[in-house]
Design a protein around this motif. Structure first.
Motif, mmCIF file in Angstrom:
data_model
loop_
_atom_site.group_PDB
_atom_site.id
_atom_site.type_symbol
_atom_site.label_atom_id
_atom_site.label_comp_id
_atom_site.label_asym_id
_atom_site.label_seq_id
_atom_site.Cartn_x
_atom_site.Cartn_y
_atom_site.Cartn_z
ATOM 1 N N LEU A 137 0.762 -1.145 -0.129
ATOM 2 C CA LEU A 137 0.037 -0.023 -0.067
ATOM 3 C C LEU A 137 0.801 1.261 -0.021
ATOM 4 N N GLU A 139 3.486 1.685 -1.696
ATOM 5 C CA GLU A 139 4.290 1.971 -3.069
ATOM 6 C C GLU A 139 3.525 2.914 -3.729
ATOM 7 N N GLY A 140 2.264 2.901 -3.617
ATOM 8 C CA GLY A 140 1.505 4.208 -4.594
ATOM 9 C C GLY A 140 1.928 5.294 -3.941
ATOM 10 N N GLY A 141 1.849 5.666 -2.826
ATOM 11 C CA GLY A 141 2.542 6.873 -2.258
ATOM 12 C C GLY A 141 3.876 7.380 -2.603
ATOM 13 N N ILE A 143 6.005 5.972 -5.058
ATOM 14 C CA ILE A 143 6.025 6.059 -6.479
ATOM 15 C C ILE A 143 5.627 7.562 -7.057
ATOM 16 N N PHE A 144 4.329 7.940 -6.541
ATOM 17 C CA PHE A 144 3.638 9.130 -6.863
ATOM 18 C C PHE A 144 4.254 10.416 -6.378
ATOM 19 N N PHE A 295 -3.315 5.690 1.818
ATOM 20 C CA PHE A 295 -4.086 6.305 0.900
ATOM 21 C C PHE A 295 -3.967 7.585 1.084
ATOM 22 N N PHE A 298 -0.942 8.821 -0.867
ATOM 23 C CA PHE A 298 -0.872 8.662 -2.298
ATOM 24 C C PHE A 298 -1.919 9.894 -2.954
#
Lengths: 309, 679
Positions: A137, A139-141, A143-144, A295, A298
């Protein structure tokens, strides 16, 4: 010649410095708790002690358990030398891409989680499950937040990002600050700090990282602890040098390199202090509240990207 | 040297001999097996030669055989795009055939090996023909051969009622898809007056934009059903596990890619000037497929079903690349379109390789433990060390860990999505943001899923009697898995070379002809208009090898005097038993709970007491954890209900009364007469 020495420094910087920052954060936390705390050099002594101990390996464990510490340590080293640390002129087109860095760290995490299951204890398994949940979870934040910078810099190369951001006018820093917030949340998750994980716990209800490595002892435990410290330093360096790359040595001169190292250390110190202060001021979250936080990280980064495009 | 065309024809002849021969020898299982798989392997080898000659020596060919039907012609064409797909199909088929020689043995005297060989060879031939057919009607015939052959392979283990059920679902779904495809071809025929792909391509200007849009929707649903995009995927997770494992490897690794092939053929080669929304639809569908695919995979505990869900995820990732290509061409950014298409093609190749490897690994485990439920495995790394090692490599590749091939193509996909975020069209930009976000989460979740699979299957202690007596598989299984593992690494490390060859394939397409100047991909360093990114896969491999070796040496030198003692795992003082280990359900439960809005987990508990009156001493407790299929709940069951309801009304017309039927005929006659007069 200077380049050669700069490379040497670049390679040994992460493993040499990383235990120090573990010690510094522990020391500040101890002070907040009204304790004197151990010396900031205590982590080095711990490592030396562990290297001198015999070790017990479970009879259920396979080669994954035996080689995981070295794989984990190796990935942190290769990531460490791909980052902009004190200079940007050691730009490497080989491994200096932010996706490579993230996925190399995931490489280490993958084996760490497998080794957690390998010994077949009840603790290792759920530690791995929690670790993989959080890192998936986060990883999204992660990478972005870096993607925000990559869009500004028109490159996903970390050194190129540092160069471009350092020449950015101050008024366009709004999205960078936003994405830094997103990155900082991911940093806490990836390095196992509050409110995600308690680095000092040995209580099965709260531990994540510690649960996975419960079966380790001796030299392998030392290597894992060292790798975890490396990973923490890598994230601190990413935060310091990608989002606030001022003072980094852009040219190849001894003074610039020297100033670069000093400023780098100061920036790391500031980040460590802020982590320690944050940890002293808040409690660990319940596990199922963590996804909300991740989240959020992200979404904040998405907003930052939205401002730019 | 034989020409590409000759090689291709030899390949087809070998496959024909293989299929008929294995039927002829069906009385003797072992001869039938060796015959069928040897000829399949030989045929695939010649297919590989044909594709290689076309790709590397520019030996493009087309020929057609005369037919007695007026609009049907058996015409073949092997251009770069077809050659690429022939390459992928033959490569995987070659290795699955080698694998099959050993794997099929455990079906001896249980099932009919002759018919397996017959349909297996027909299946491979069908796929080779699908990607080389150059006429829509001929295409439909070979498409049907491929579909029917795979249907009979799915129901091969016919003693299990579940397999028959899975086969029927596959049969129905794929034919609904074919209906859409036929409609799409008919529309093209109406506008251009031909079923020949070449003619349609040359007179594509005659097709009105509205017709093009309808063709897009029809073809997207039709071929998407075969590719397994959500929500048309329901056949995939039940059909792929039902087939024998080497066939599952072919179906999951290769067959679903024929849908991707036709996407590229129609949308990028035949139809010019595609509108932007096609690309955006593809990006969004790709995002949903990849994310939902991996989430369902996490909640699956049948090892082959789990892998099948990962195929849906990877088709989603390929669609992200393909959708970006379409969006870029619509925005006039042709050089970026080429990069995105290379990413899609590269992932097609990579997924075929590592998915075949994983299915073979799964098959190796299943043949020794006789179950597909991963909860009953455990500790197999000590009993099946080779299988475990190869499966680990496949797991790392599918989790996109460098330096394996999955990382290389996902990196390229990421880069094209990043470039798309900076394109100057609001709607496109945000679609790219959504796509990149879903890809970011997909990568992490896939890694979590494969830690689950590998950990629960191979590590710790065995959880069942069967698993504790497993032994390593035979040489043919090991060899084919070893070759695929090596390919996984080679395609990863030599990603730059592969990408360069694929840029030739991309530039040969009609829409992208002669536009590959601005984007250069060499050694996986990508420079486009204003984006720069680079990665060296050999660098990563060497770096990892050197640093890890040096670390091992140094640490072992420092602690050379310290002892390593073997002990039992600490489990709070109790004796560790398999019951203490984490289960697959337990491992994925936290992620399932976090995504409960999508997965809708259900929990049923049941307690049986020693004494029903005093409920203090429970005898057994059962907890049943399941996840609901939302697409079934919100998509298929409403459709199902609607059809039933409409049928109820229609039933009233069909009363069984002959007088009423005569009345119907009379009414229809009058209507026809009136309409004739008015005209």
């Amino acid at each position: 010649m200077i380049t050669f020495f700069a490379w040497i420094i670049q390679i040994i910087l992460v493993p040499v410095l990383s235990p120090l920052f573990v010690g510094i954060i522990r020391k500040i936390k101890a002070r907040f708790q009204n304790r004197k705390g151990a010396s900031i050099f205590q982590p080095y002594r711990d490592l030396r002690k562990l290297f001198g101990k015999d070790e017990v390996i479970s009879k259920d464990a396979s080669w994954i358990f035996k080689y995981m510490p070295f794989i984990l340590f190796g990935t942190t080293l290769i990531v460490g030398l791909s980052l902009p640390m004190f200079t940007t002129f050691l730009k490497t087109n080989l491994t200096g891409d932010f996706l490579v860095v993230i996925y190399l760290l995931a490489f280490g995490t993958f084996f760490l989680a497998l080794a957690g299951i390998d010994a077949g204890s009840a603790f290792g398994g759920f530690g791995s499950s929690r670790e993989m949940t959080i890192s998936a979870l986060a990883e999204g934040g992660l990478i972005f937040s870096m993607l925000t910078l990559a869009i500004v810099a028109h490159s996903t190369n970390l050194n190129q990002i540092a160069i471009s951001i350092s020449s950015l006018p101050l008024r366009s820093f709004m999205p960078i600050i936003l994405s830094f917030i997103g990155f900082f949340i991911a940093l806490l998750a990836e390095t196992g700090r509050f409110p995600f994980d308690n680095p000092a716990t040995h209580l099965e209800l709260t531990m994540i990282h510690e649960a996975m490595i419960l079966e380790y002892s001796g030299k392998r435990l030392a290597v894992i602890e060292w790798a975890a410290a490396n990973k923490q330093l890598i994230f601190l360096a990413l935060g310091a040098n990608l989002f606030f790359p001022w003072g980094i040595a852009n040219s190849l001169s001894i003074t610039a390199v020297f100033a670069g190292i000093i400023i780098f250390l100061i920036k790391l110190l500031i980040l460590s202090v802020s982590i320690a202060v944050l940890e002293s001021g808040m409690a660990k979250y319940r596990f199922f509240r963590l996804p909300d936080l991740l989240f959020t990280s992200f979404i904040i980064s998405v907003i930052a990207i939205g401002i730019i495009i | 040297m034989l020409t590409s065309q000759t090689n291709f024809i030899i390949a087809l002849i070998f496959l024909a001999i293989g299929s008929i021969g294995s039927l002829a020898f069906r009385k003797k299982d072992s001869i039938s097996n060796i015959w069928g798989n040897t000829f399949a392997a030989a045929g695939s080898a010649f297919g590989l030669l044909a594709a290689a000659r076309t790709l590397f020596l520019n030996d493009i060919f087309s020929f057609s055989l005369p037919s007695t039907f007026p609009i049907l012609s058996f015409s073949f064409k092997m251009d770069y795009l077809s050659a690429f797909f022939v390459f992928v199909i033959s490569l995987i088929a070659l290795l699955t055939s080698v694998y099959g020689m050993g794997y099929v043995k455990h079906y001896y005297r249980k099932y009919d090996i002759g018919s397996l060989g017959f349909f297996y060879n027909a299946f491979i031939a069908g796929m080779l023909l699908v990607v080389t057919a150059n006429n829509a009607l001929f295409f439909l015939i070979v498409w049907e051969i491929m579909t029917l052959a795979s249907y009979f392979l799915v129901i091969f283990e016919r003693n299990e009622p579940k397999n028959i059920e899975a086969g029927s679902l596959y049969f129905i779904m794929t034919h609904i898809g074919t209906a859409f495809i036929i409609l799409a071809f008919l529309l093209l025929y109406k506008s251009t007056g031909s079923f020949d792909f070449e003619v349609i391509k040359n007179s594509a200007g005659l097709i009105s934009p509205l017709t093009k849009d309808i063709v897009f929707v029809l073809a997207f649903i039709g071929f998407g059903t075969k590719a397994g995009i959500i929500p048309f995927h329901i056949w995939l997770p039940s059909a792929h596990p039902a087939a024998p494992s080497h066939v599952s490897a072919l179906m999951s690794g290769v067959m679903i890619k024929t849908g991707i092939y036709m996407f590229i053929r129609i949308f990028l080669d035949i139809l010019p000037n595609t509108p932007l929304w096609w690309g955006i639809i593809m990006l969004l569908v790709g995002s949903i497929s990849s994310l939902l695919g991996v989430l369902y995979a996490l909640s699956a505990h049948d090892i082959k079903k789990l892998l099948a869900y990962h195929s849906i995820e990877n088709i989603g990732i390929i669609l992200l690349g393909l959708g970006s290509t379409l969006a870029f061409t619509a925005l006039g950014l042709n050089s970026l379109a080429i990069v995105a298409l290379i990413a899609a093609l590269f992932h097609t190749l990579n997924h075929a390789v590592f998915k075949a490897l994983l299915f073979m690994g799964a098959g190796s485990v299943i043949s020794k433990t006789h179950t597909r439920n991963i909860e009953e495995y455990g500790g197999l790394i000590k009993l099946m060390p080779y299988t475990a090692f190869f499966f680990l490599i496949g797991s790392m590749a599918i989790s996109a860990l460098p330096p394996f091939n999955g990382f290389a193509s996902e990196w390229l996909t990421f880069q094209s999505l990043f470039a798309g975020i900076q394109s100057s069209n609001m709607i496109a930009e945000w679609s790219f943001v959504i796509a990149a976000g879903s890809l970011a989460f997909t990568g992490g979740l896939a890694a979590a899923c494969f830690v689950k699979v590998f950990g629960v299957t191979f590590l710790a202690r065995s959880r069942s009697e069967e698993a504790s007596h497993a032994s390593e598989s035979s040489i043919s299984l090991k060899v084919s898995m070893a070759i695929l593992s090596i390919l996984t690494l080679v395609f990863g490390v030599l990603a730059g070379t592969v990408a360069t060859s694929l840029s030739k394939v991309s530039e040969s397409l009609n829409t992208l002809k002669g536009s590959g100047v601005a984007a250069t991909i060499q050694n996986l360093s990508m420079t486009t208009q204003n984006v720069f990114a680079s990665v060296s896969m050999p660098g990563i491999l060497l770096g990892l090898l050197i640093i890890i070796t040096v670390t091992v040496l140094i640490v072992n030198f420092i602690s050379r005097k310290q002892k390593e003692i073997t002990g039992i795992t600490w489990d709070c003082g109790t004796k560790p038993s398999p019951r203490a280990e984490i289960t697959a359900t337990g491992f994925s439960r936290s992620i399932v709970t976090i995504f409960r809005g999508i997965l809708q987990p259900t929990k049923q508990t049941d307690i049986e007491y020693h004494d029903a009156n005093s409920r203090y001493f429970p005898k057994t407790r059962t907890v049943n954890l399941e996840t609901t299929d939302i697409y079934k709940k919100y998509f298929y069951s409403p459709i199902h209900k609607l059809i039933i309801k409409v049928s109820q009304y229609v039933k009233k017309v069909q009363s069984g009364n002959v007088n009423a039927y005569v009345l119907y005929i009379f009414i229809v006659l009058i209507i026809l007469l009136i309409s004739g007069v008015i005209k």
